[in-house]
Design an enzyme around this catalytic site. Structure first.
Site, PDB file in Angstrom:
ATOM      1  CB  SER A 135      -0.896   0.028   1.256  1.00  0.00           C
ATOM      2  OG  SER A 135      -1.516   1.295   1.400  1.00  0.00           O
ATOM      3  CE1 TYR A 148      -4.360  -1.575   5.466  1.00  0.00           C
ATOM      4  CE2 TYR A 148      -3.548   0.535   4.638  1.00  0.00           C
ATOM      5  CZ  TYR A 148      -3.980  -0.758   4.402  1.00  0.00           C
ATOM      6  OH  TYR A 148      -4.020  -1.249   3.123  1.00  0.00           O
TER       7      TYR A 148
END
Length: 222
Positions: A135, A148
């Site tokens: 990501s 995250y």
């Protein structure tokens, strides 16, 4: 890389980006196996894509998955660690740490488990590639997203390290920006409508792999 008849394994491949990648590989002539913890999700797979139940947090289940694929097809050409989960944004001190541990188990240890299994098979057969879907949160500081981001920074460090230790194996990191997938549940970010379609991201990943010299670190943004 010519993808026709290549054997591709995608973790978390029954929905979202994983499902989009499976379809894209299939269109390019590859044979695709996906895994999920929920076998009912296989009912929605495109014809020609095979599903095997496996939990990425359990390395023995991924080992079994790889053994089944090799028993059926004789090899694994491309292993994609894609499975991941997300938590709604909040300040660091307010996160539910039990949910954070579950997220790390999937995002971090799930990727590590998959890479370990794939590395063993690739070294044994003498060829193969690994793709880790990470990501852009692995290098972009986003407020309210510390947990995250921490999981993705961990995966990024792990991927860079195994690439350095295995220079004869193609190990690719993919860093997508926001995508319109089920990962957000009913807690979609405010700017969700501007996010990328998973099919767009999947095509970028596959087209990169088809290059004579694929980018080892592929950033995909809207």
């Amino acid at each position: 890389m010519e993808l026709k008849d290549k054997i591709v394994v995608i973790t978390g491949g029954s929905k979202g980006l994983g499902k989009a990648m499976a379809s894209c590989f299939l269109k390019n002539g590859a044979k695709v196996e996906v895994c999920s913890r929920d076998e009912s999700e296989f009912l929605n797979l495109e014809n020609g894509i095979l599903g095997i139940k496996a939990d990425v947090t359990k390395e023995n289940e991924l080992q079994s998955l790889a053994e089944k694929v090799v028993a059926q097809f004789g090899k694994i050409d491309i292993w994609i660690n894609n499975a991941g989960i997300w938590l709604p944004r909040t300040i660091a001190e307010d996160f539910d740490m039990e949910k954070v541990r579950i997220m790390f188990d999937v995002n971090v240890f799930g990727t590590i488990n998959g890479a370990r299994v794939a590395l063993r098979f690739i070294k044994k057969q003498g060829f193969g590639s690994i793709i880790n879907i990470i990501s852009d949160s692995a290098f972009v500081a986003r407020p309210m997203s510390s947990m995250y981001a921490a999981s993705k920074w961990a995966v990024n460090g792990f991927t860079k390290s195994i690439r350095e230790a295995n220079k004869n194996i193609k190990i690719i990191s993919v860093y997508p920006g926001g995508m319109k997938t089920e990962i957000f549940g009913d807690k979609k970010p405010e700017n969700y409508d501007s996010f990328m379609e998973p099919e767009f991201v999947a095509n970028k990943i596959v087209e990169n792999l088809k290059k004579e010299t694929p980018e080892e670190e592929l950033i995909i943004r809207r």
